[in-house]
Design an enzyme around this catalytic site. Structure first.
Site, PDB file in Angstrom:
ATOM      1  N   CYS A 145       0.832  -1.212   0.000  1.00  0.00           N
ATOM      2  CA  CYS A 145       0.000   0.000   0.000  1.00  0.00           C
ATOM      3  C   CYS A 145       0.863   1.258   0.000  1.00  0.00           C
ATOM      4  O   CYS A 145       1.267   1.730   1.061  1.00  0.00           O
ATOM      5  CB  CYS A 145      -0.934  -0.017   1.209  1.00  0.00           C
ATOM      6  SG  CYS A 145      -2.031   1.417   1.274  1.00  0.00           S
ATOM      7  N   CYS A 148      -0.404   4.292   1.951  1.00  0.00           N
ATOM      8  CA  CYS A 148      -0.215   4.150   3.402  1.00  0.00           C
ATOM      9  C   CYS A 148       1.244   4.382   3.783  1.00  0.00           C
ATOM     10  O   CYS A 148       1.534   5.041   4.779  1.00  0.00           O
ATOM     11  CB  CYS A 148      -0.590   2.751   3.883  1.00  0.00           C
ATOM     12  SG  CYS A 148      -2.133   2.110   3.226  1.00  0.00           S
ATOM     13  N   ASP A 149       2.158   3.809   3.029  1.00  0.00           N
ATOM     14  CA  ASP A 149       3.545   3.698   3.505  1.00  0.00           C
ATOM     15  C   ASP A 149       4.585   4.527   2.757  1.00  0.00           C
ATOM     16  O   ASP A 149       5.742   4.587   3.189  1.00  0.00           O
ATOM     17  CB  ASP A 149       3.962   2.208   3.456  1.00  0.00           C
ATOM     18  CG  ASP A 149       3.128   1.370   4.421  1.00  0.00           C
ATOM     19  OD1 ASP A 149       2.601   1.942   5.393  1.00  0.00           O
ATOM     20  OD2 ASP A 149       2.991   0.157   4.205  1.00  0.00           O
TER      21      ASP A 149
END
Ligand code: NDP
Length: 318
Positions: A145, A148-149
Site C-alpha cells: 500500500c 499508506c507507507d
C-alpha cells in the site's frame, strides 16, 4: 468509554438476529457500530483469523485521529467499540450461507444461525509473491500500500512488482517521496491502461526492469536487497533496496457466497445503489466489492453506508 449496550441479543437460538455481519475488518466492525447503535441485534462472524488486512500491517499513519497506531491495535479498538454497543463477536469461519430462506441461514463451526439481514464484509486478500523471505519482512520494508507507507520511504530506493494499473499507481505515489522507484515486471509489456503507462514512463524518477522477477527477498530485521532473475537469460543478480511494494492483484474472499449473490468474473460482489447485492436484505461493504480504493477508511465509510441501508431495510420489513 463507558459500556453502553444499545442492541439486545435474541432470546433463544431460534429467534433470528436482526443483522449478521460476515467479516471483521474496518468495514464489518464499523457496520456493527452503526447497526447496534440503531438498536439492531447484531452478530459478527469475525473469522478464526479476525481483523482483516490491518492485522498484517505495522504502523498506520492515514487513519484519521490515530496517526502512528499499529494496525492490530486499531482493529482491537474497533472490535472493542462494536462490542461496547452490544455486538456479539464470534471468532469463527462461516462455512455456508443460505440466502434462499427467510430468515437467512449462516453456518459456522457446524452450528446454524439465523438472521433477517446480512452484511457481507469479508474483504480481499493481497496476493503476495511466493518467494523466500517475503512474509517475514511484511511491514519491515515490504508493503502492498503506497498511499499508506510511501512517506516512510522519503529519499530511499524502492521497487514495485507488477504490470497492472495498481503497480503504475503505486509507483506514481512512491515517486513523490522516494529517491528512485524501479518497477520490476516479468514481461516486456505492461497490462496497465495506456494513460497510466504514459504517466509512469514520463516520470524521471521511475525506472523499469522488464522481463525480471524477484526470486528471493533478503534482510534480517528490515528489507535489504532482492535477488532478481532476468527472464531473457536466466541470470541472477542482487539488487539493494529499501522498500518493496507488491501490486500483483487481490483475491476477494467470496467462496461461500458463490451462487448465493451475484459476483463478477473476478469474484467481487456486484453491488447496486452502493451497498445492495442481488438479494434483498443482503448488503455489502468494503474491499470485497471495492477493488479501487482499498483503504481502511474507505472500508469503514462503506461499512457505515451498508449499516444505514440495512437499518432502513429492517424498518421496512417490520
Ligand atoms: P491486475 O490483475 O490488472 O495486474 C496484476 C499484474 O501483476 C499483472 O501485470 C501481472 O503480470 C502481475 N503479476 C501477477 N502475478 C504475478 C506474479 N506471481 N509475479 C509477478 N507478477 C505478477 O491487478 P491490478 O491490481 O493492477 O488491477 C486490478 C483491477 O483494478 C484492474 O481492473 C485495474 O484496471 C483496476 N485498477 C484501476 C485503477 C485506476 O483506474 N486508477 C488503479 C488500480 C487498479 P502479467 O501482466 O504478466 O499478467
Amino acid at each position: 468509554m463507558d459500556q453502553q449496550i444499545f442492541a439486545s441479543k435474541p432470546n433463544n437460538s431460534k429467534e433470528p438476529w436482526d443483522v449478521a455481519i460476515i467479516g471483521s475488518g474496518p468495514a464489518g466492525l464499523t457496520a456493527a457500530i452503526y447497526t447496534t447503535r440503531g438498536a439492531a441485534s447484531t452478530i459478527i462472524f469475525g473469522g478464526e483469523v479476525w481483523g482483516g488486512q490491518l492485522m498484517l500491517t505495522t504502523e498506520v499513519d492515514n487513519y484519521p485521529a490515530h496517526p502512528g497506531i499499529m494496525g492490530p491495535d486499531l482493529m482491537a479498538k474497533m472490535r472493542e467499540h462494536a462490542q461496547m454497543f452490544g455486538a456479539e463477536f464470534l471468532q469463527k469461519n462461516v462455512t455456508a450461507v443460505d440466502t434462499s430462506v427467510k430468515p437467512f441461514k449462516i453456518t459456522a463451526d457446524g452450528v446454524d444461525y439465523f438472521s433477517k439481514s446480512i452484511i457481507v464484509a469479508t474483504g480481499a486478500e493481497t496476493l503476495w509473491l511466493e518467494v523466500p523471505g517475503i512474509k517475514e519482512l511484511i511491514g519491515r520494508g515490504v508493503s502492498s500500500c503506497a498511499p499508506c507507507d510511501a512517506p516512510f520511504f522519503k529519499d530511499k530506493k524502492v521497487a514495485v512488482v507488477g504490470g497492472g494499473d495498481s503497480a503504475m499507481e503505486e509507483a506514481l505515489v512512491l515517486s513523490k517521496y522516494a529517491l528512485e522507484v524501479t518497477i520490476i515486471h516479468r514481461k516486456d509489456t505492461f497490462k496497465a491502461s495506456v494513460a497510466m503507462q504514459e504517466k509512469v514512463k514520463s516520470n524521471p524518477k521511475i525506472k523499469i526492469l522488464w522481463n525480471t522477477e524477484v526470486v528471493k527477498v533478503n534482510g534480517e530485521l528490515r528489507l535489504e536487497s532482492l535477488d532478481l532473475r532476468n527472464n531473457s537469460d536466466n541470470s541472477i543478480s542482487n539488487f539493494p533496496i529499501d522498500g518493496l511494494f507488491i501490486a500483483i492483484g487481490h483475491t476477494p474472499s467470496t467462496t461461500v457466497f458463490s451462487g448465493k449473490i451475484n459476483l463478477d468474473e473476478k469474484g467481487y460482489v456486484v453491488a447496486s445503489d452502493k451497498t445492495k447485492t442481488s438479494v434483498p436484505g443482503v448488503f455489502v461493504a468494503g474491499d470485497v466489492e471495492d477493488h479501487r480504493y482499498k483503504q481502511a477508511i474507505t472500508a469503514s465509510g462503506f461499512g457505515c453506508m451498508a449499516a444505514m441501508d440495512c437499518l432502513t431495510f429492517l424498518s421496512e420489513i417490520k
